[in-house]
Scaffold this motif. Sequence first.
Motif, mmCIF file in Angstrom:
data_model
loop_
_atom_site.group_PDB
_atom_site.id
_atom_site.type_symbol
_atom_site.label_atom_id
_atom_site.label_comp_id
_atom_site.label_asym_id
_atom_site.label_seq_id
_atom_site.Cartn_x
_atom_site.Cartn_y
_atom_site.Cartn_z
ATOM 1 N N VAL B 151 7.692 9.286 -43.804
ATOM 2 C CA VAL B 151 6.269 7.980 -43.029
ATOM 3 C C VAL B 151 6.845 6.966 -42.528
ATOM 4 C CG1 VAL B 151 5.711 7.061 -44.949
ATOM 5 C CG2 VAL B 151 4.082 7.377 -43.493
ATOM 6 N N GLU B 152 8.313 6.518 -42.949
ATOM 7 C CA GLU B 152 8.767 5.525 -42.339
ATOM 8 C C GLU B 152 9.800 5.690 -41.341
ATOM 9 O OE1 GLU B 152 10.252 4.119 -46.926
ATOM 10 O OE2 GLU B 152 11.457 4.612 -46.015
ATOM 11 N N ALA B 153 9.656 6.907 -40.774
ATOM 12 C CA ALA B 153 10.083 7.320 -39.539
ATOM 13 C C ALA B 153 11.407 7.595 -39.887
ATOM 14 C CB ALA B 153 9.938 6.308 -38.435
ATOM 15 N N TRP B 154 11.883 8.560 -40.606
ATOM 16 C CA TRP B 154 13.411 9.199 -40.246
ATOM 17 C C TRP B 154 13.132 10.804 -40.924
ATOM 18 C CZ3 TRP B 154 13.715 10.788 -45.586
ATOM 19 C CH2 TRP B 154 13.538 10.108 -46.630
ATOM 20 N N TYR B 277 -2.651 4.686 -45.254
ATOM 21 C CA TYR B 277 -2.168 6.084 -45.852
ATOM 22 C C TYR B 277 -3.889 6.244 -45.757
ATOM 23 C CZ TYR B 277 2.451 2.773 -46.156
ATOM 24 O OH TYR B 277 3.281 2.097 -46.286
ATOM 25 N N ASP B 288 -0.796 6.435 -34.939
ATOM 26 C CA ASP B 288 0.923 5.518 -35.713
ATOM 27 C C ASP B 288 0.175 5.094 -36.738
ATOM 28 O OD1 ASP B 288 2.221 5.821 -33.450
ATOM 29 O OD2 ASP B 288 1.922 4.397 -32.464
ATOM 30 N N PRO B 290 -0.350 1.577 -38.830
ATOM 31 C CA PRO B 290 -1.031 0.190 -37.961
ATOM 32 C C PRO B 290 0.450 -0.352 -37.796
ATOM 33 C CG PRO B 290 -1.942 0.473 -39.949
ATOM 34 C CD PRO B 290 -1.023 2.418 -39.990
ATOM 35 N N ARG B 291 1.433 -0.789 -38.692
ATOM 36 C CA ARG B 291 2.342 -1.642 -38.521
ATOM 37 C C ARG B 291 4.076 -0.677 -37.186
ATOM 38 N NH1 ARG B 291 3.916 -3.599 -44.290
ATOM 39 N NH2 ARG B 291 3.671 -1.874 -44.702
ATOM 40 N N TRP B 292 4.250 0.547 -37.033
ATOM 41 C CA TRP B 292 4.385 1.010 -36.802
ATOM 42 C C TRP B 292 4.244 2.719 -35.692
ATOM 43 C CZ3 TRP B 292 5.540 -0.043 -41.481
ATOM 44 C CH2 TRP B 292 5.643 1.773 -42.653
ATOM 45 N N SER B 293 5.004 2.293 -35.132
ATOM 46 C CA SER B 293 4.949 3.790 -33.930
ATOM 47 C C SER B 293 5.403 5.091 -35.117
ATOM 48 C CB SER B 293 5.623 3.941 -32.615
ATOM 49 O OG SER B 293 5.731 4.770 -31.709
ATOM 50 N N ALA B 295 5.868 8.095 -33.324
ATOM 51 C CA ALA B 295 6.055 9.146 -31.670
ATOM 52 C C ALA B 295 7.525 9.373 -31.971
ATOM 53 C CB ALA B 295 6.051 8.376 -30.409
ATOM 54 N N SER B 296 8.793 9.131 -32.323
ATOM 55 C CA SER B 296 9.785 9.690 -32.928
ATOM 56 C C SER B 296 10.455 8.971 -34.160
ATOM 57 C CB SER B 296 10.967 9.093 -31.633
ATOM 58 O OG SER B 296 10.570 6.810 -31.756
ATOM 59 N N ARG B 298 14.298 8.963 -36.716
ATOM 60 C CA ARG B 298 15.597 9.554 -36.723
ATOM 61 C C ARG B 298 16.244 10.400 -37.911
ATOM 62 N NH1 ARG B 298 18.337 4.220 -38.451
ATOM 63 N NH2 ARG B 298 16.509 4.028 -39.727
#
Lengths: 203, 335
Positions: B151-154, B277, B288, B290-293, B295-296, B298
């Motif tokens: 969920v942290e975008a990695w 969550y 998204d 609430p605190r970050w996107s 969409a992509s 890493r």
Amino acid sequence: MVTLVSIPVLWRRWLVFLVGVVPLLWITYRTVTHQLGADPAQTIVLFLGEWALYFLFASLAVTPIRRLVRWRHVHFRWLQTHRRMLGLFCLFYVLLHITAYLVFILGLDFARFGQQLVERPYILVTMPAVVLLIALGVTSTQGMMRRLGKRWLTLHKSIYLVALLAWVHVFMQVRSSYVDAVLYGVIILLLLAPRVIWWWRKH
Amino acid sequence: MLIKTRTDIPASEITPEPVYRARRDFMRGAMSAAALGLGAIAAPPLFAAPAHVARGEGRGPDWLRAQIAAADENTRALGETLTPFEHVTSYNNFYEFGQGKTDPADKADALTTDPWSVEIAGEVAKPGVYPLEDVLKGMDLEERVYRLRCVEAWSMVIPWIGFPLAALLQRVEPTSKAKYVAFETLVRPAEMPAQRSRFSTIDWPYREGLRLDEAMHPLTLMAVGLYGKTLPNQNGAPLRLVVPWKYGFKSIKSIVKIVLTEREPKTTWNMMQPREYGFYANVNPEVDHPRWSQASERRLPSGLFRPNIIPTRLFNGYAEEVAHLYKGMDLTRYY
């Protein structure tokens, strides 16, 4: 007895300078030697941000220590001479923190940066702080102090606002543990409390 | 910039899948040779396994390691580069051991995973406390290469070894009342330092849950190994859930309790931050945090000067298999 005071001022400046560059050298060394694990970008950005905060604390600590701490014949008035460099190191690490974020996390994609500013309010709240810090850095020279006169002090008191915004930046990113946010909050409170008391007595 | 060194992982450090497979074949060969008492002859120094394969045979009981060695290989290949073993096992979120990504790898060594048992309770015909050996008895293990999207975008790509959760649930015979499955992680403050912390906002045990149809879906895996070895403790030994189309926090680690329920169970992150969550936590680039996107992402390892940023896919790329589970649901409401 040999104390820091008895060291010539120029040497002391070099000492502070060395302390200031050690974190950068350390993280560079760890990066070059592949010691940062699976997500070096995140580690570097966090590290630089933390050190910006530490130098902010150090520069804010100078005045209270100078005015309140005295032990036998040892005084800390000499710390005043080094406050500017501590503040400039704070600015230095803030700029590195932002650059590392832009380069390593966003891959210099400025469209994405605009998007992130909107989507991540904890980044947006730091914008005024960054602008202020740059202004403080630019006006930190002797010449600017003379030119700005009384207004210089007023401008540089905005460092208190910077500290509060930095704390909000940390606090808004808390996921499940408040240890860091609480610790930093207490430090900032301890650093700002004497100022409030002095202001109170004066008025 | 002052930092001028490229820190991309050299291609030589990433184990290409064919090589990795060949190593597994080799290990398997060595094992069966050893079983025949021919170990000394079959493994002359010339063919010694590469150091980090030998290192990682994993801990855990012999029977489990033998069962893992016999697992079917790559029953779901992805054609995407695997995240190297050392990153999969050193960059973890396992809050029982601390907040930092390296805390689990640093501190999870102390965790005792043998003996281990799992309590299965609630709306089932055969509730009970099952030793891990009984849970795995007769289970055909298979290797599945799944994307893991945090969920942290990695994200990472990991070759798990395990069995479908459905196989376990069928064994204990859910009743007609069973609509959800709730899971709990071990609580053992003596071995899990963050469970002793006063500053933690997590109300232990860590809890997760699935709807029964999600739990019965063939993609939903109970993992006991990765990269051909038993799970390292920091990855949730000895038994963890892997739900590849949901954010990583749904894939609960070191499971000691499974309860089939009529009502939607409470889940840890939802209890802490319900706005951030949800219960479903399906990977979705359109919804998204609430605190970050979202969409992509890493994909790790991500090079410093060439961040490996890729678009996030609906249901983490498993839409074809799982989208029907959510037909007619408003995914922005049930996030």
